[in-house]
Design a protein around this motif. Sequence first.
Motif, mmCIF file in Angstrom:
data_model
loop_
_atom_site.group_PDB
_atom_site.id
_atom_site.type_symbol
_atom_site.label_atom_id
_atom_site.label_comp_id
_atom_site.label_asym_id
_atom_site.label_seq_id
_atom_site.Cartn_x
_atom_site.Cartn_y
_atom_site.Cartn_z
ATOM 1 N N ILE A 253 0.853 -1.194 0.000
ATOM 2 C CA ILE A 253 0.000 0.000 0.000
ATOM 3 C C ILE A 253 0.888 1.243 0.000
ATOM 4 O O ILE A 253 1.875 1.312 0.763
ATOM 5 C CB ILE A 253 -0.897 0.021 1.257
ATOM 6 N N TYR A 254 0.543 2.218 -0.838
ATOM 7 C CA TYR A 254 1.264 3.498 -0.801
ATOM 8 C C TYR A 254 0.384 4.559 -0.160
ATOM 9 O O TYR A 254 -0.752 4.784 -0.592
ATOM 10 C CB TYR A 254 1.661 3.945 -2.208
ATOM 11 N N ASP A 255 0.874 5.173 0.904
ATOM 12 C CA ASP A 255 0.161 6.249 1.587
ATOM 13 C C ASP A 255 0.732 7.571 1.089
ATOM 14 O O ASP A 255 1.851 7.969 1.461
ATOM 15 C CB ASP A 255 0.340 6.117 3.101
ATOM 16 N N LYS A 256 -0.013 8.247 0.223
ATOM 17 C CA LYS A 256 0.516 9.470 -0.403
ATOM 18 C C LYS A 256 0.610 10.638 0.571
ATOM 19 O O LYS A 256 1.339 11.598 0.330
ATOM 20 C CB LYS A 256 -0.322 9.853 -1.613
ATOM 21 N N HIS A 257 -0.119 10.565 1.676
ATOM 22 C CA HIS A 257 -0.032 11.637 2.672
ATOM 23 C C HIS A 257 1.251 11.507 3.486
ATOM 24 O O HIS A 257 1.907 12.501 3.800
ATOM 25 C CB HIS A 257 -1.253 11.617 3.587
ATOM 26 N N GLU A 258 1.600 10.274 3.832
ATOM 27 C CA GLU A 258 2.824 10.047 4.609
ATOM 28 C C GLU A 258 4.038 9.828 3.713
ATOM 29 O O GLU A 258 5.174 9.806 4.194
ATOM 30 C CB GLU A 258 2.659 8.807 5.508
ATOM 31 N N HIS A 259 3.777 9.627 2.398
ATOM 32 C CA HIS A 259 4.843 9.237 1.461
ATOM 33 C C HIS A 259 5.564 7.991 1.991
ATOM 34 O O HIS A 259 6.797 7.922 2.019
ATOM 35 C CB HIS A 259 5.843 10.392 1.239
ATOM 36 N N ALA A 260 4.765 7.035 2.428
ATOM 37 C CA ALA A 260 5.320 5.803 3.000
ATOM 38 C C ALA A 260 4.678 4.587 2.341
ATOM 39 O O ALA A 260 3.592 4.675 1.750
ATOM 40 C CB ALA A 260 5.084 5.766 4.509
ATOM 41 N N TYR A 261 5.374 3.463 2.454
ATOM 42 C CA TYR A 261 4.907 2.205 1.870
ATOM 43 C C TYR A 261 4.633 1.210 2.996
ATOM 44 O O TYR A 261 5.460 1.040 3.914
ATOM 45 C CB TYR A 261 5.967 1.626 0.924
ATOM 46 N N TYR A 262 3.498 0.556 2.937
ATOM 47 C CA TYR A 262 3.133 -0.452 3.923
ATOM 48 C C TYR A 262 3.050 -1.822 3.244
ATOM 49 O O TYR A 262 2.613 -1.933 2.090
ATOM 50 C CB TYR A 262 1.780 -0.125 4.563
ATOM 51 N N CYS A 263 3.438 -2.841 3.982
ATOM 52 C CA CYS A 263 3.323 -4.212 3.465
ATOM 53 C C CYS A 263 2.589 -5.059 4.498
ATOM 54 O O CYS A 263 2.997 -5.132 5.668
ATOM 55 C CB CYS A 263 4.694 -4.819 3.187
ATOM 56 N N ARG A 264 1.498 -5.678 4.053
ATOM 57 C CA ARG A 264 0.706 -6.567 4.905
ATOM 58 C C ARG A 264 0.929 -8.003 4.415
ATOM 59 O O ARG A 264 0.807 -8.288 3.220
ATOM 60 C CB ARG A 264 -0.771 -6.203 4.803
ATOM 61 N N TYR A 265 1.252 -8.916 5.339
ATOM 62 C CA TYR A 265 1.537 -10.298 4.947
ATOM 63 C C TYR A 265 1.435 -11.222 6.148
ATOM 64 O O TYR A 265 1.311 -10.764 7.289
ATOM 65 C CB TYR A 265 2.930 -10.415 4.305
ATOM 66 N N ARG A 266 1.485 -12.492 5.885
ATOM 67 C CA ARG A 266 1.446 -13.508 6.948
ATOM 68 C C ARG A 266 2.863 -13.953 7.271
ATOM 69 O O ARG A 266 3.610 -14.376 6.378
ATOM 70 C CB ARG A 266 0.627 -14.724 6.496
#
Length: 456
Positions: A253-266
């Motif tokens: 996921i790219y959060d354009k407000h934070e300019h950060a990348y998130y990764c969700r996984y098991r």
Amino acid sequence: MRSRYQIEITDESTGSVFLPNELEVKTALYHIAFGTISIDAKFRQQQDNRQKITISKDIAEKIKFPDMKIPLHLFIQDETLMIGPLIGIFTSGFTPFPMRPVGERTMFFAKLLSVSKNIGALPFLFGEKHINWEHGTINGLFYHLDGWKSIEVPIPNVIYDRLPNRKSERQEEQRQVKARLQSEYLIPWYNPGFFNKLDINERLQQEESILQYLPETQPFTSFSAIERMLADYGHVYIKPINGSLGLGIHQVIYDKHEHAYYCRYRDYKTDSNKLRKFPTLEALMTHVFAGKKLNRLLVQQGIHLLRKVQRPIDFRVHTNKDENGNWNVTAIAGKIAGTGSVTTHVKNGGEVKSINEIFEDKNEQVQAVDKLEKAAIALSKAIDEQIEGIIGEIGFDLGLDREGNVWLFEANSKPGRSIFNHPQLKDFDLLTRKLSLSFSIYLTEQMMASPEELFK
């Protein structure tokens, strides 16, 4: 012609087959066949009104017909009466234990074979070590009233592929068995091979009628390609090209407000769902996918799915071909993602729900089912057209977005059956099992009448 009769064996005659008076046969019969064994026989009418086929004991022994008190279909072609079909279910992983011949999968196969009376066929289980090539027979495992029994029968009319995983499918012994049975006996072999996600997507791109269901799906090529898809869709899924059971799926996921990348996984080491934050996509890929071969991954468009209790929902839809060779939707279930899970799989905390549990409003339920069924049938026909081999069943993972559009996430040639643990899905469980074997009736009929149509 196709009809169904009880078969009985008699000691009172030799070399004979007695037909019920009601059976209209428009051609002279000189041969009886069971599986791939065919012998000469004398055909006579029953002397009374018994609506059964009676065969003499010597005929039964020659064609290796097991007397299991199951009404079977009759197929008449080229002066031959065939009784059956005899269905070989090919798998691996056999054990030396008679009560559990295929370990933890024994109950599944017992339930599958138990529908034989409902469909009028004789199914049995076998692997490469059960085949007697010299005699053209198989020591098949039958499930009957008193449990599992090994019986020598002919090479079957049809083979249903139930190899459990890609590893077993790649083994040379399994490949040789399939090649030899198909080349020496020309046996229809259905549901061969696990689907390759990228290959399926590329082939389906050729079918204009179903393009609306296909999210953008690309092989991993570069970080910039992922950046472009993140800019277009906000989030993407990164999956193994040959994955199954939801293993190895990551949501980026790219959060354009934070300019950060998130990764969700098991995280399978801790058996927990993870959500991690990274300053750049390169940092995310380096940490999360360390040691993984990136050329074995694909990147798929993220979809903003319908939600229930703030968790995403997707749908498992099963389709099966029936005894007439037509596609049917045989099961639909909703799957709600577990808290913090990237997938809806039960092992990741997901929950299976019936359609009426997902949609409390009756009109919404009817509209959703109609859309999912229409998509599943169209996708089944397209895959059938594009993929080599004979396909008899598919399990689809479909999504509905917030606008009501249907999206294909995955198509599975050997769908799992965990949804049928839900108490409201028991009837669907039975229907899928019945149709997965009923399709063999159509294949047997086609093989006798026009084999060129099956192998074109």
